[in-house]
Each structure stands twice: as structure tokens, then as C-alpha cells.
Design a protein around this motif. Sequence first.
Motif, mmCIF file in Angstrom:
data_model
loop_
_atom_site.group_PDB
_atom_site.id
_atom_site.type_symbol
_atom_site.label_atom_id
_atom_site.label_comp_id
_atom_site.label_asym_id
_atom_site.label_seq_id
_atom_site.Cartn_x
_atom_site.Cartn_y
_atom_site.Cartn_z
ATOM 1 N N GLN A 165 38.932 53.930 -1.470
ATOM 2 C CA GLN A 165 37.661 53.457 -2.022
ATOM 3 C C GLN A 165 37.919 52.662 -3.294
ATOM 4 O O GLN A 165 37.150 51.800 -3.670
ATOM 5 N N LEU A 208 31.565 54.966 -7.846
ATOM 6 C CA LEU A 208 30.962 55.333 -6.555
ATOM 7 C C LEU A 208 32.005 55.753 -5.531
ATOM 8 O O LEU A 208 32.195 55.125 -4.504
ATOM 9 N N GLN A 209 32.730 56.802 -5.852
ATOM 10 C CA GLN A 209 33.707 57.303 -4.899
ATOM 11 C C GLN A 209 33.309 58.695 -4.451
ATOM 12 O O GLN A 209 33.127 59.572 -5.258
ATOM 13 N N LEU A 210 33.146 58.832 -3.174
ATOM 14 C CA LEU A 210 32.787 60.137 -2.636
ATOM 15 C C LEU A 210 34.039 60.809 -2.126
ATOM 16 O O LEU A 210 34.871 60.173 -1.497
ATOM 17 N N HIS A 257 27.366 56.906 3.260
ATOM 18 C CA HIS A 257 27.203 58.268 2.725
ATOM 19 C C HIS A 257 26.669 59.247 3.744
ATOM 20 O O HIS A 257 27.146 60.351 3.886
ATOM 21 N N TYR A 264 26.787 63.183 3.231
ATOM 22 C CA TYR A 264 26.127 63.149 1.921
ATOM 23 C C TYR A 264 24.686 62.714 2.121
ATOM 24 O O TYR A 264 24.334 61.566 1.935
ATOM 25 N N ASN A 318 20.688 62.415 -1.849
ATOM 26 C CA ASN A 318 21.049 61.374 -2.808
ATOM 27 C C ASN A 318 19.955 61.331 -3.845
ATOM 28 O O ASN A 318 18.804 61.052 -3.558
ATOM 29 N N GLU A 351 32.488 63.546 -12.824
ATOM 30 C CA GLU A 351 32.914 63.345 -11.448
ATOM 31 C C GLU A 351 31.734 63.264 -10.474
ATOM 32 O O GLU A 351 31.779 62.540 -9.493
ATOM 33 N N CYS A 352 30.670 64.005 -10.785
ATOM 34 C CA CYS A 352 29.546 64.040 -9.837
ATOM 35 C C CYS A 352 28.638 62.822 -9.944
ATOM 36 O O CYS A 352 27.790 62.593 -9.092
ATOM 37 N N THR A 374 27.883 59.011 -9.596
ATOM 38 C CA THR A 374 28.513 57.916 -8.872
ATOM 39 C C THR A 374 28.082 56.540 -9.381
ATOM 40 O O THR A 374 28.746 55.552 -9.092
ATOM 41 N N HIS A 382 25.278 62.157 -5.619
ATOM 42 C CA HIS A 382 25.264 62.347 -4.172
ATOM 43 C C HIS A 382 25.748 63.755 -3.851
ATOM 44 O O HIS A 382 26.641 64.273 -4.514
#
Lengths: 147, 160
Positions: free
Chosen positions: A13, A143-145, B56, B61, B64, B87-88, B90, B111
Motif C-alpha cells: 500500500q 490510509l493503510q489498512l 475496504h 472493513y 467507516n 495507527e487507527c 487513516t 476504519h
Amino acid sequence: MDAIDRKIINNLQGGFPISERPYADAAKQLGITENVLIDRITQLLEQGMLSRFGPMYHAERLGGGLTLAALCVPEADFEEVAAQVNAFPEVAHNYARDHELNMWFVVATELPERIDEVISEIEAQTGLSVYNMPKQAEYYIGLQLKV
Amino acid sequence: MSSNQRLIEAIQGGLPLVSRPYAAIGERIGMSEAEVITRLSDLRGVIKRLGVVVCHRKLGYRANAMVVWDVPDEEVADVGQQLGQLECVTLCYHRARHLPDWPFNLFCMIHGKERNRVLDKLDSLVEQCHLSHIHHEVLFSRHCFKQRGAIYSQFAAAER
């Protein structure tokens, strides 16, 4: 989706090499072969897990316009307004959200001055006021999942 | 159309899934592989990211949340930077308010696989960043009507 797919999604990503054999270079980092990487990306695209394998551009740096806008749509008219808004080629995403402002969409145009025109056209079509919320600063573009 | 514009347009839908994708792109638009590689490297500033663009929802996911905050103007950059590092989170943007009905000026996305888990993440975020005094609202998405990459072809700044 297995461990290899997850590794690909989690690691690619952020970046992909710009080199003669980029899949081979990326695959090496992931501990797989070039063919496996190409096959897996192909499958993930076919399955719809990935919407694209390619670039995301900074619209503004390309000289384009970009904004987030919202509408307060009466529930009864929701589908009709969604169709009107989505018909604009400049509307990139459109989400229904739980709030009084219940429709949120991104407008992306090739020229910045076109943003205001599109907003006015949407207002004329829908008869609703558009809340235009252009970005003033960006604090994160990761925006990295993780999967 | 300039060479950079042609290149930007040629790759926007995706890179070819072949061993030498930049050679394949070059063939399509009459450019050598070396030129494609050089130009793309020079275009790094306009390419936000190159690689996988995920869907997503397909990845599970489904929840959102757009979390919007009414932060005093003099603190918005600090809070934005703080949130952007988590980290959570986005995405994190400072945007214009629309007073009186829309007082919020800081937007971030969280997300998650389920709404409850997103709300848990938000609770810990509020605690961790000491934001309990800042008014915020959570807007979960109900439905995505349209999702595509923006289409770029003739951007002025790409002309070189």
C-alpha cells in the motif's frame, strides 16, 4: 485470502518500485517469486479485494481541484438526489452517512475553478445547498489498512 | 498533451501485470522504458502512492467513521498532527467550518471491521490525546453510492 495475500496488501500500500523489474524487486522483499506476486495481484483484482494496482495522485499538485462536500437531503428524496449527484463525472465518491448532513461526496476536477461551477450546478439540479469543505491542511495521507 | 500528461493518463487505471510494466506502458505511448522510469521517478511529488489500492469493504472493513472535531483554530495543527500519527487514523484533514450549523474544522477517518470496535478505538484516542474537552461527532457511513479514482488527464501542472 491467505498469508501471502495479506503480506502483499500490507506491504504494497505504501510503495512499489520504479525499476525495470519492479515485481521481481518487490517479490524479493516479500520472500516470493515474481510470478507468484503477479498472479496474486491479478487474483486480488479479480476478486475485488483491490480496486486498482497503480498510482494515487495528489490532485492539487497536478493542478486540479479537489473538495469534500455535503448535503442535507430529505430521506424521501435520497435516492433521486444520489442519482443526480452521481451523474456528475466530477463526483468521485459519494457516501450516505448517519447525520443531518447525510450525503458526503468528493468532487475532483481538472481545473480548480471548475469546483465552484460543479457545486453551483449540483445546487441547481438538486435545489439543496451544498456545504463545500475544501481541505486547508492535511496531516496524514497513509490510509493503510492492515489485513 | 505533454509526455508527462500522457504517462499520468496511461498509468492511472493501473500498472500492467507483466514482468516489465514500465516497458509495456512505454510501448503504448511511444516512450522507452528508461524514459518512463525517469519520468515516473521525477513525478514522485505528484504521485501520492504507487501500489495496491484496496477496497475496504471487501476486506471486511465495513465500519467507516468520519470523526469531526471542533478544535480551537490555534490548536488545530497540533491536534491534527497528533491524530495523524495514530495507527487507527487513516486520514486527517483541517477543513473550513460552516457556522452556525457546522462548527467542525478537523476531520479524521477511522476504519474498522465493526462499529463497536471503531468506537472503542475512538475512546482510546480521546483518552490518549486528551481530547475529552473537544466537541466531536461520529458519522458512520451507511452506504457507498459511488467509488472510483478521480480521472486525471489534462492537468495543467503536469505539462512540462
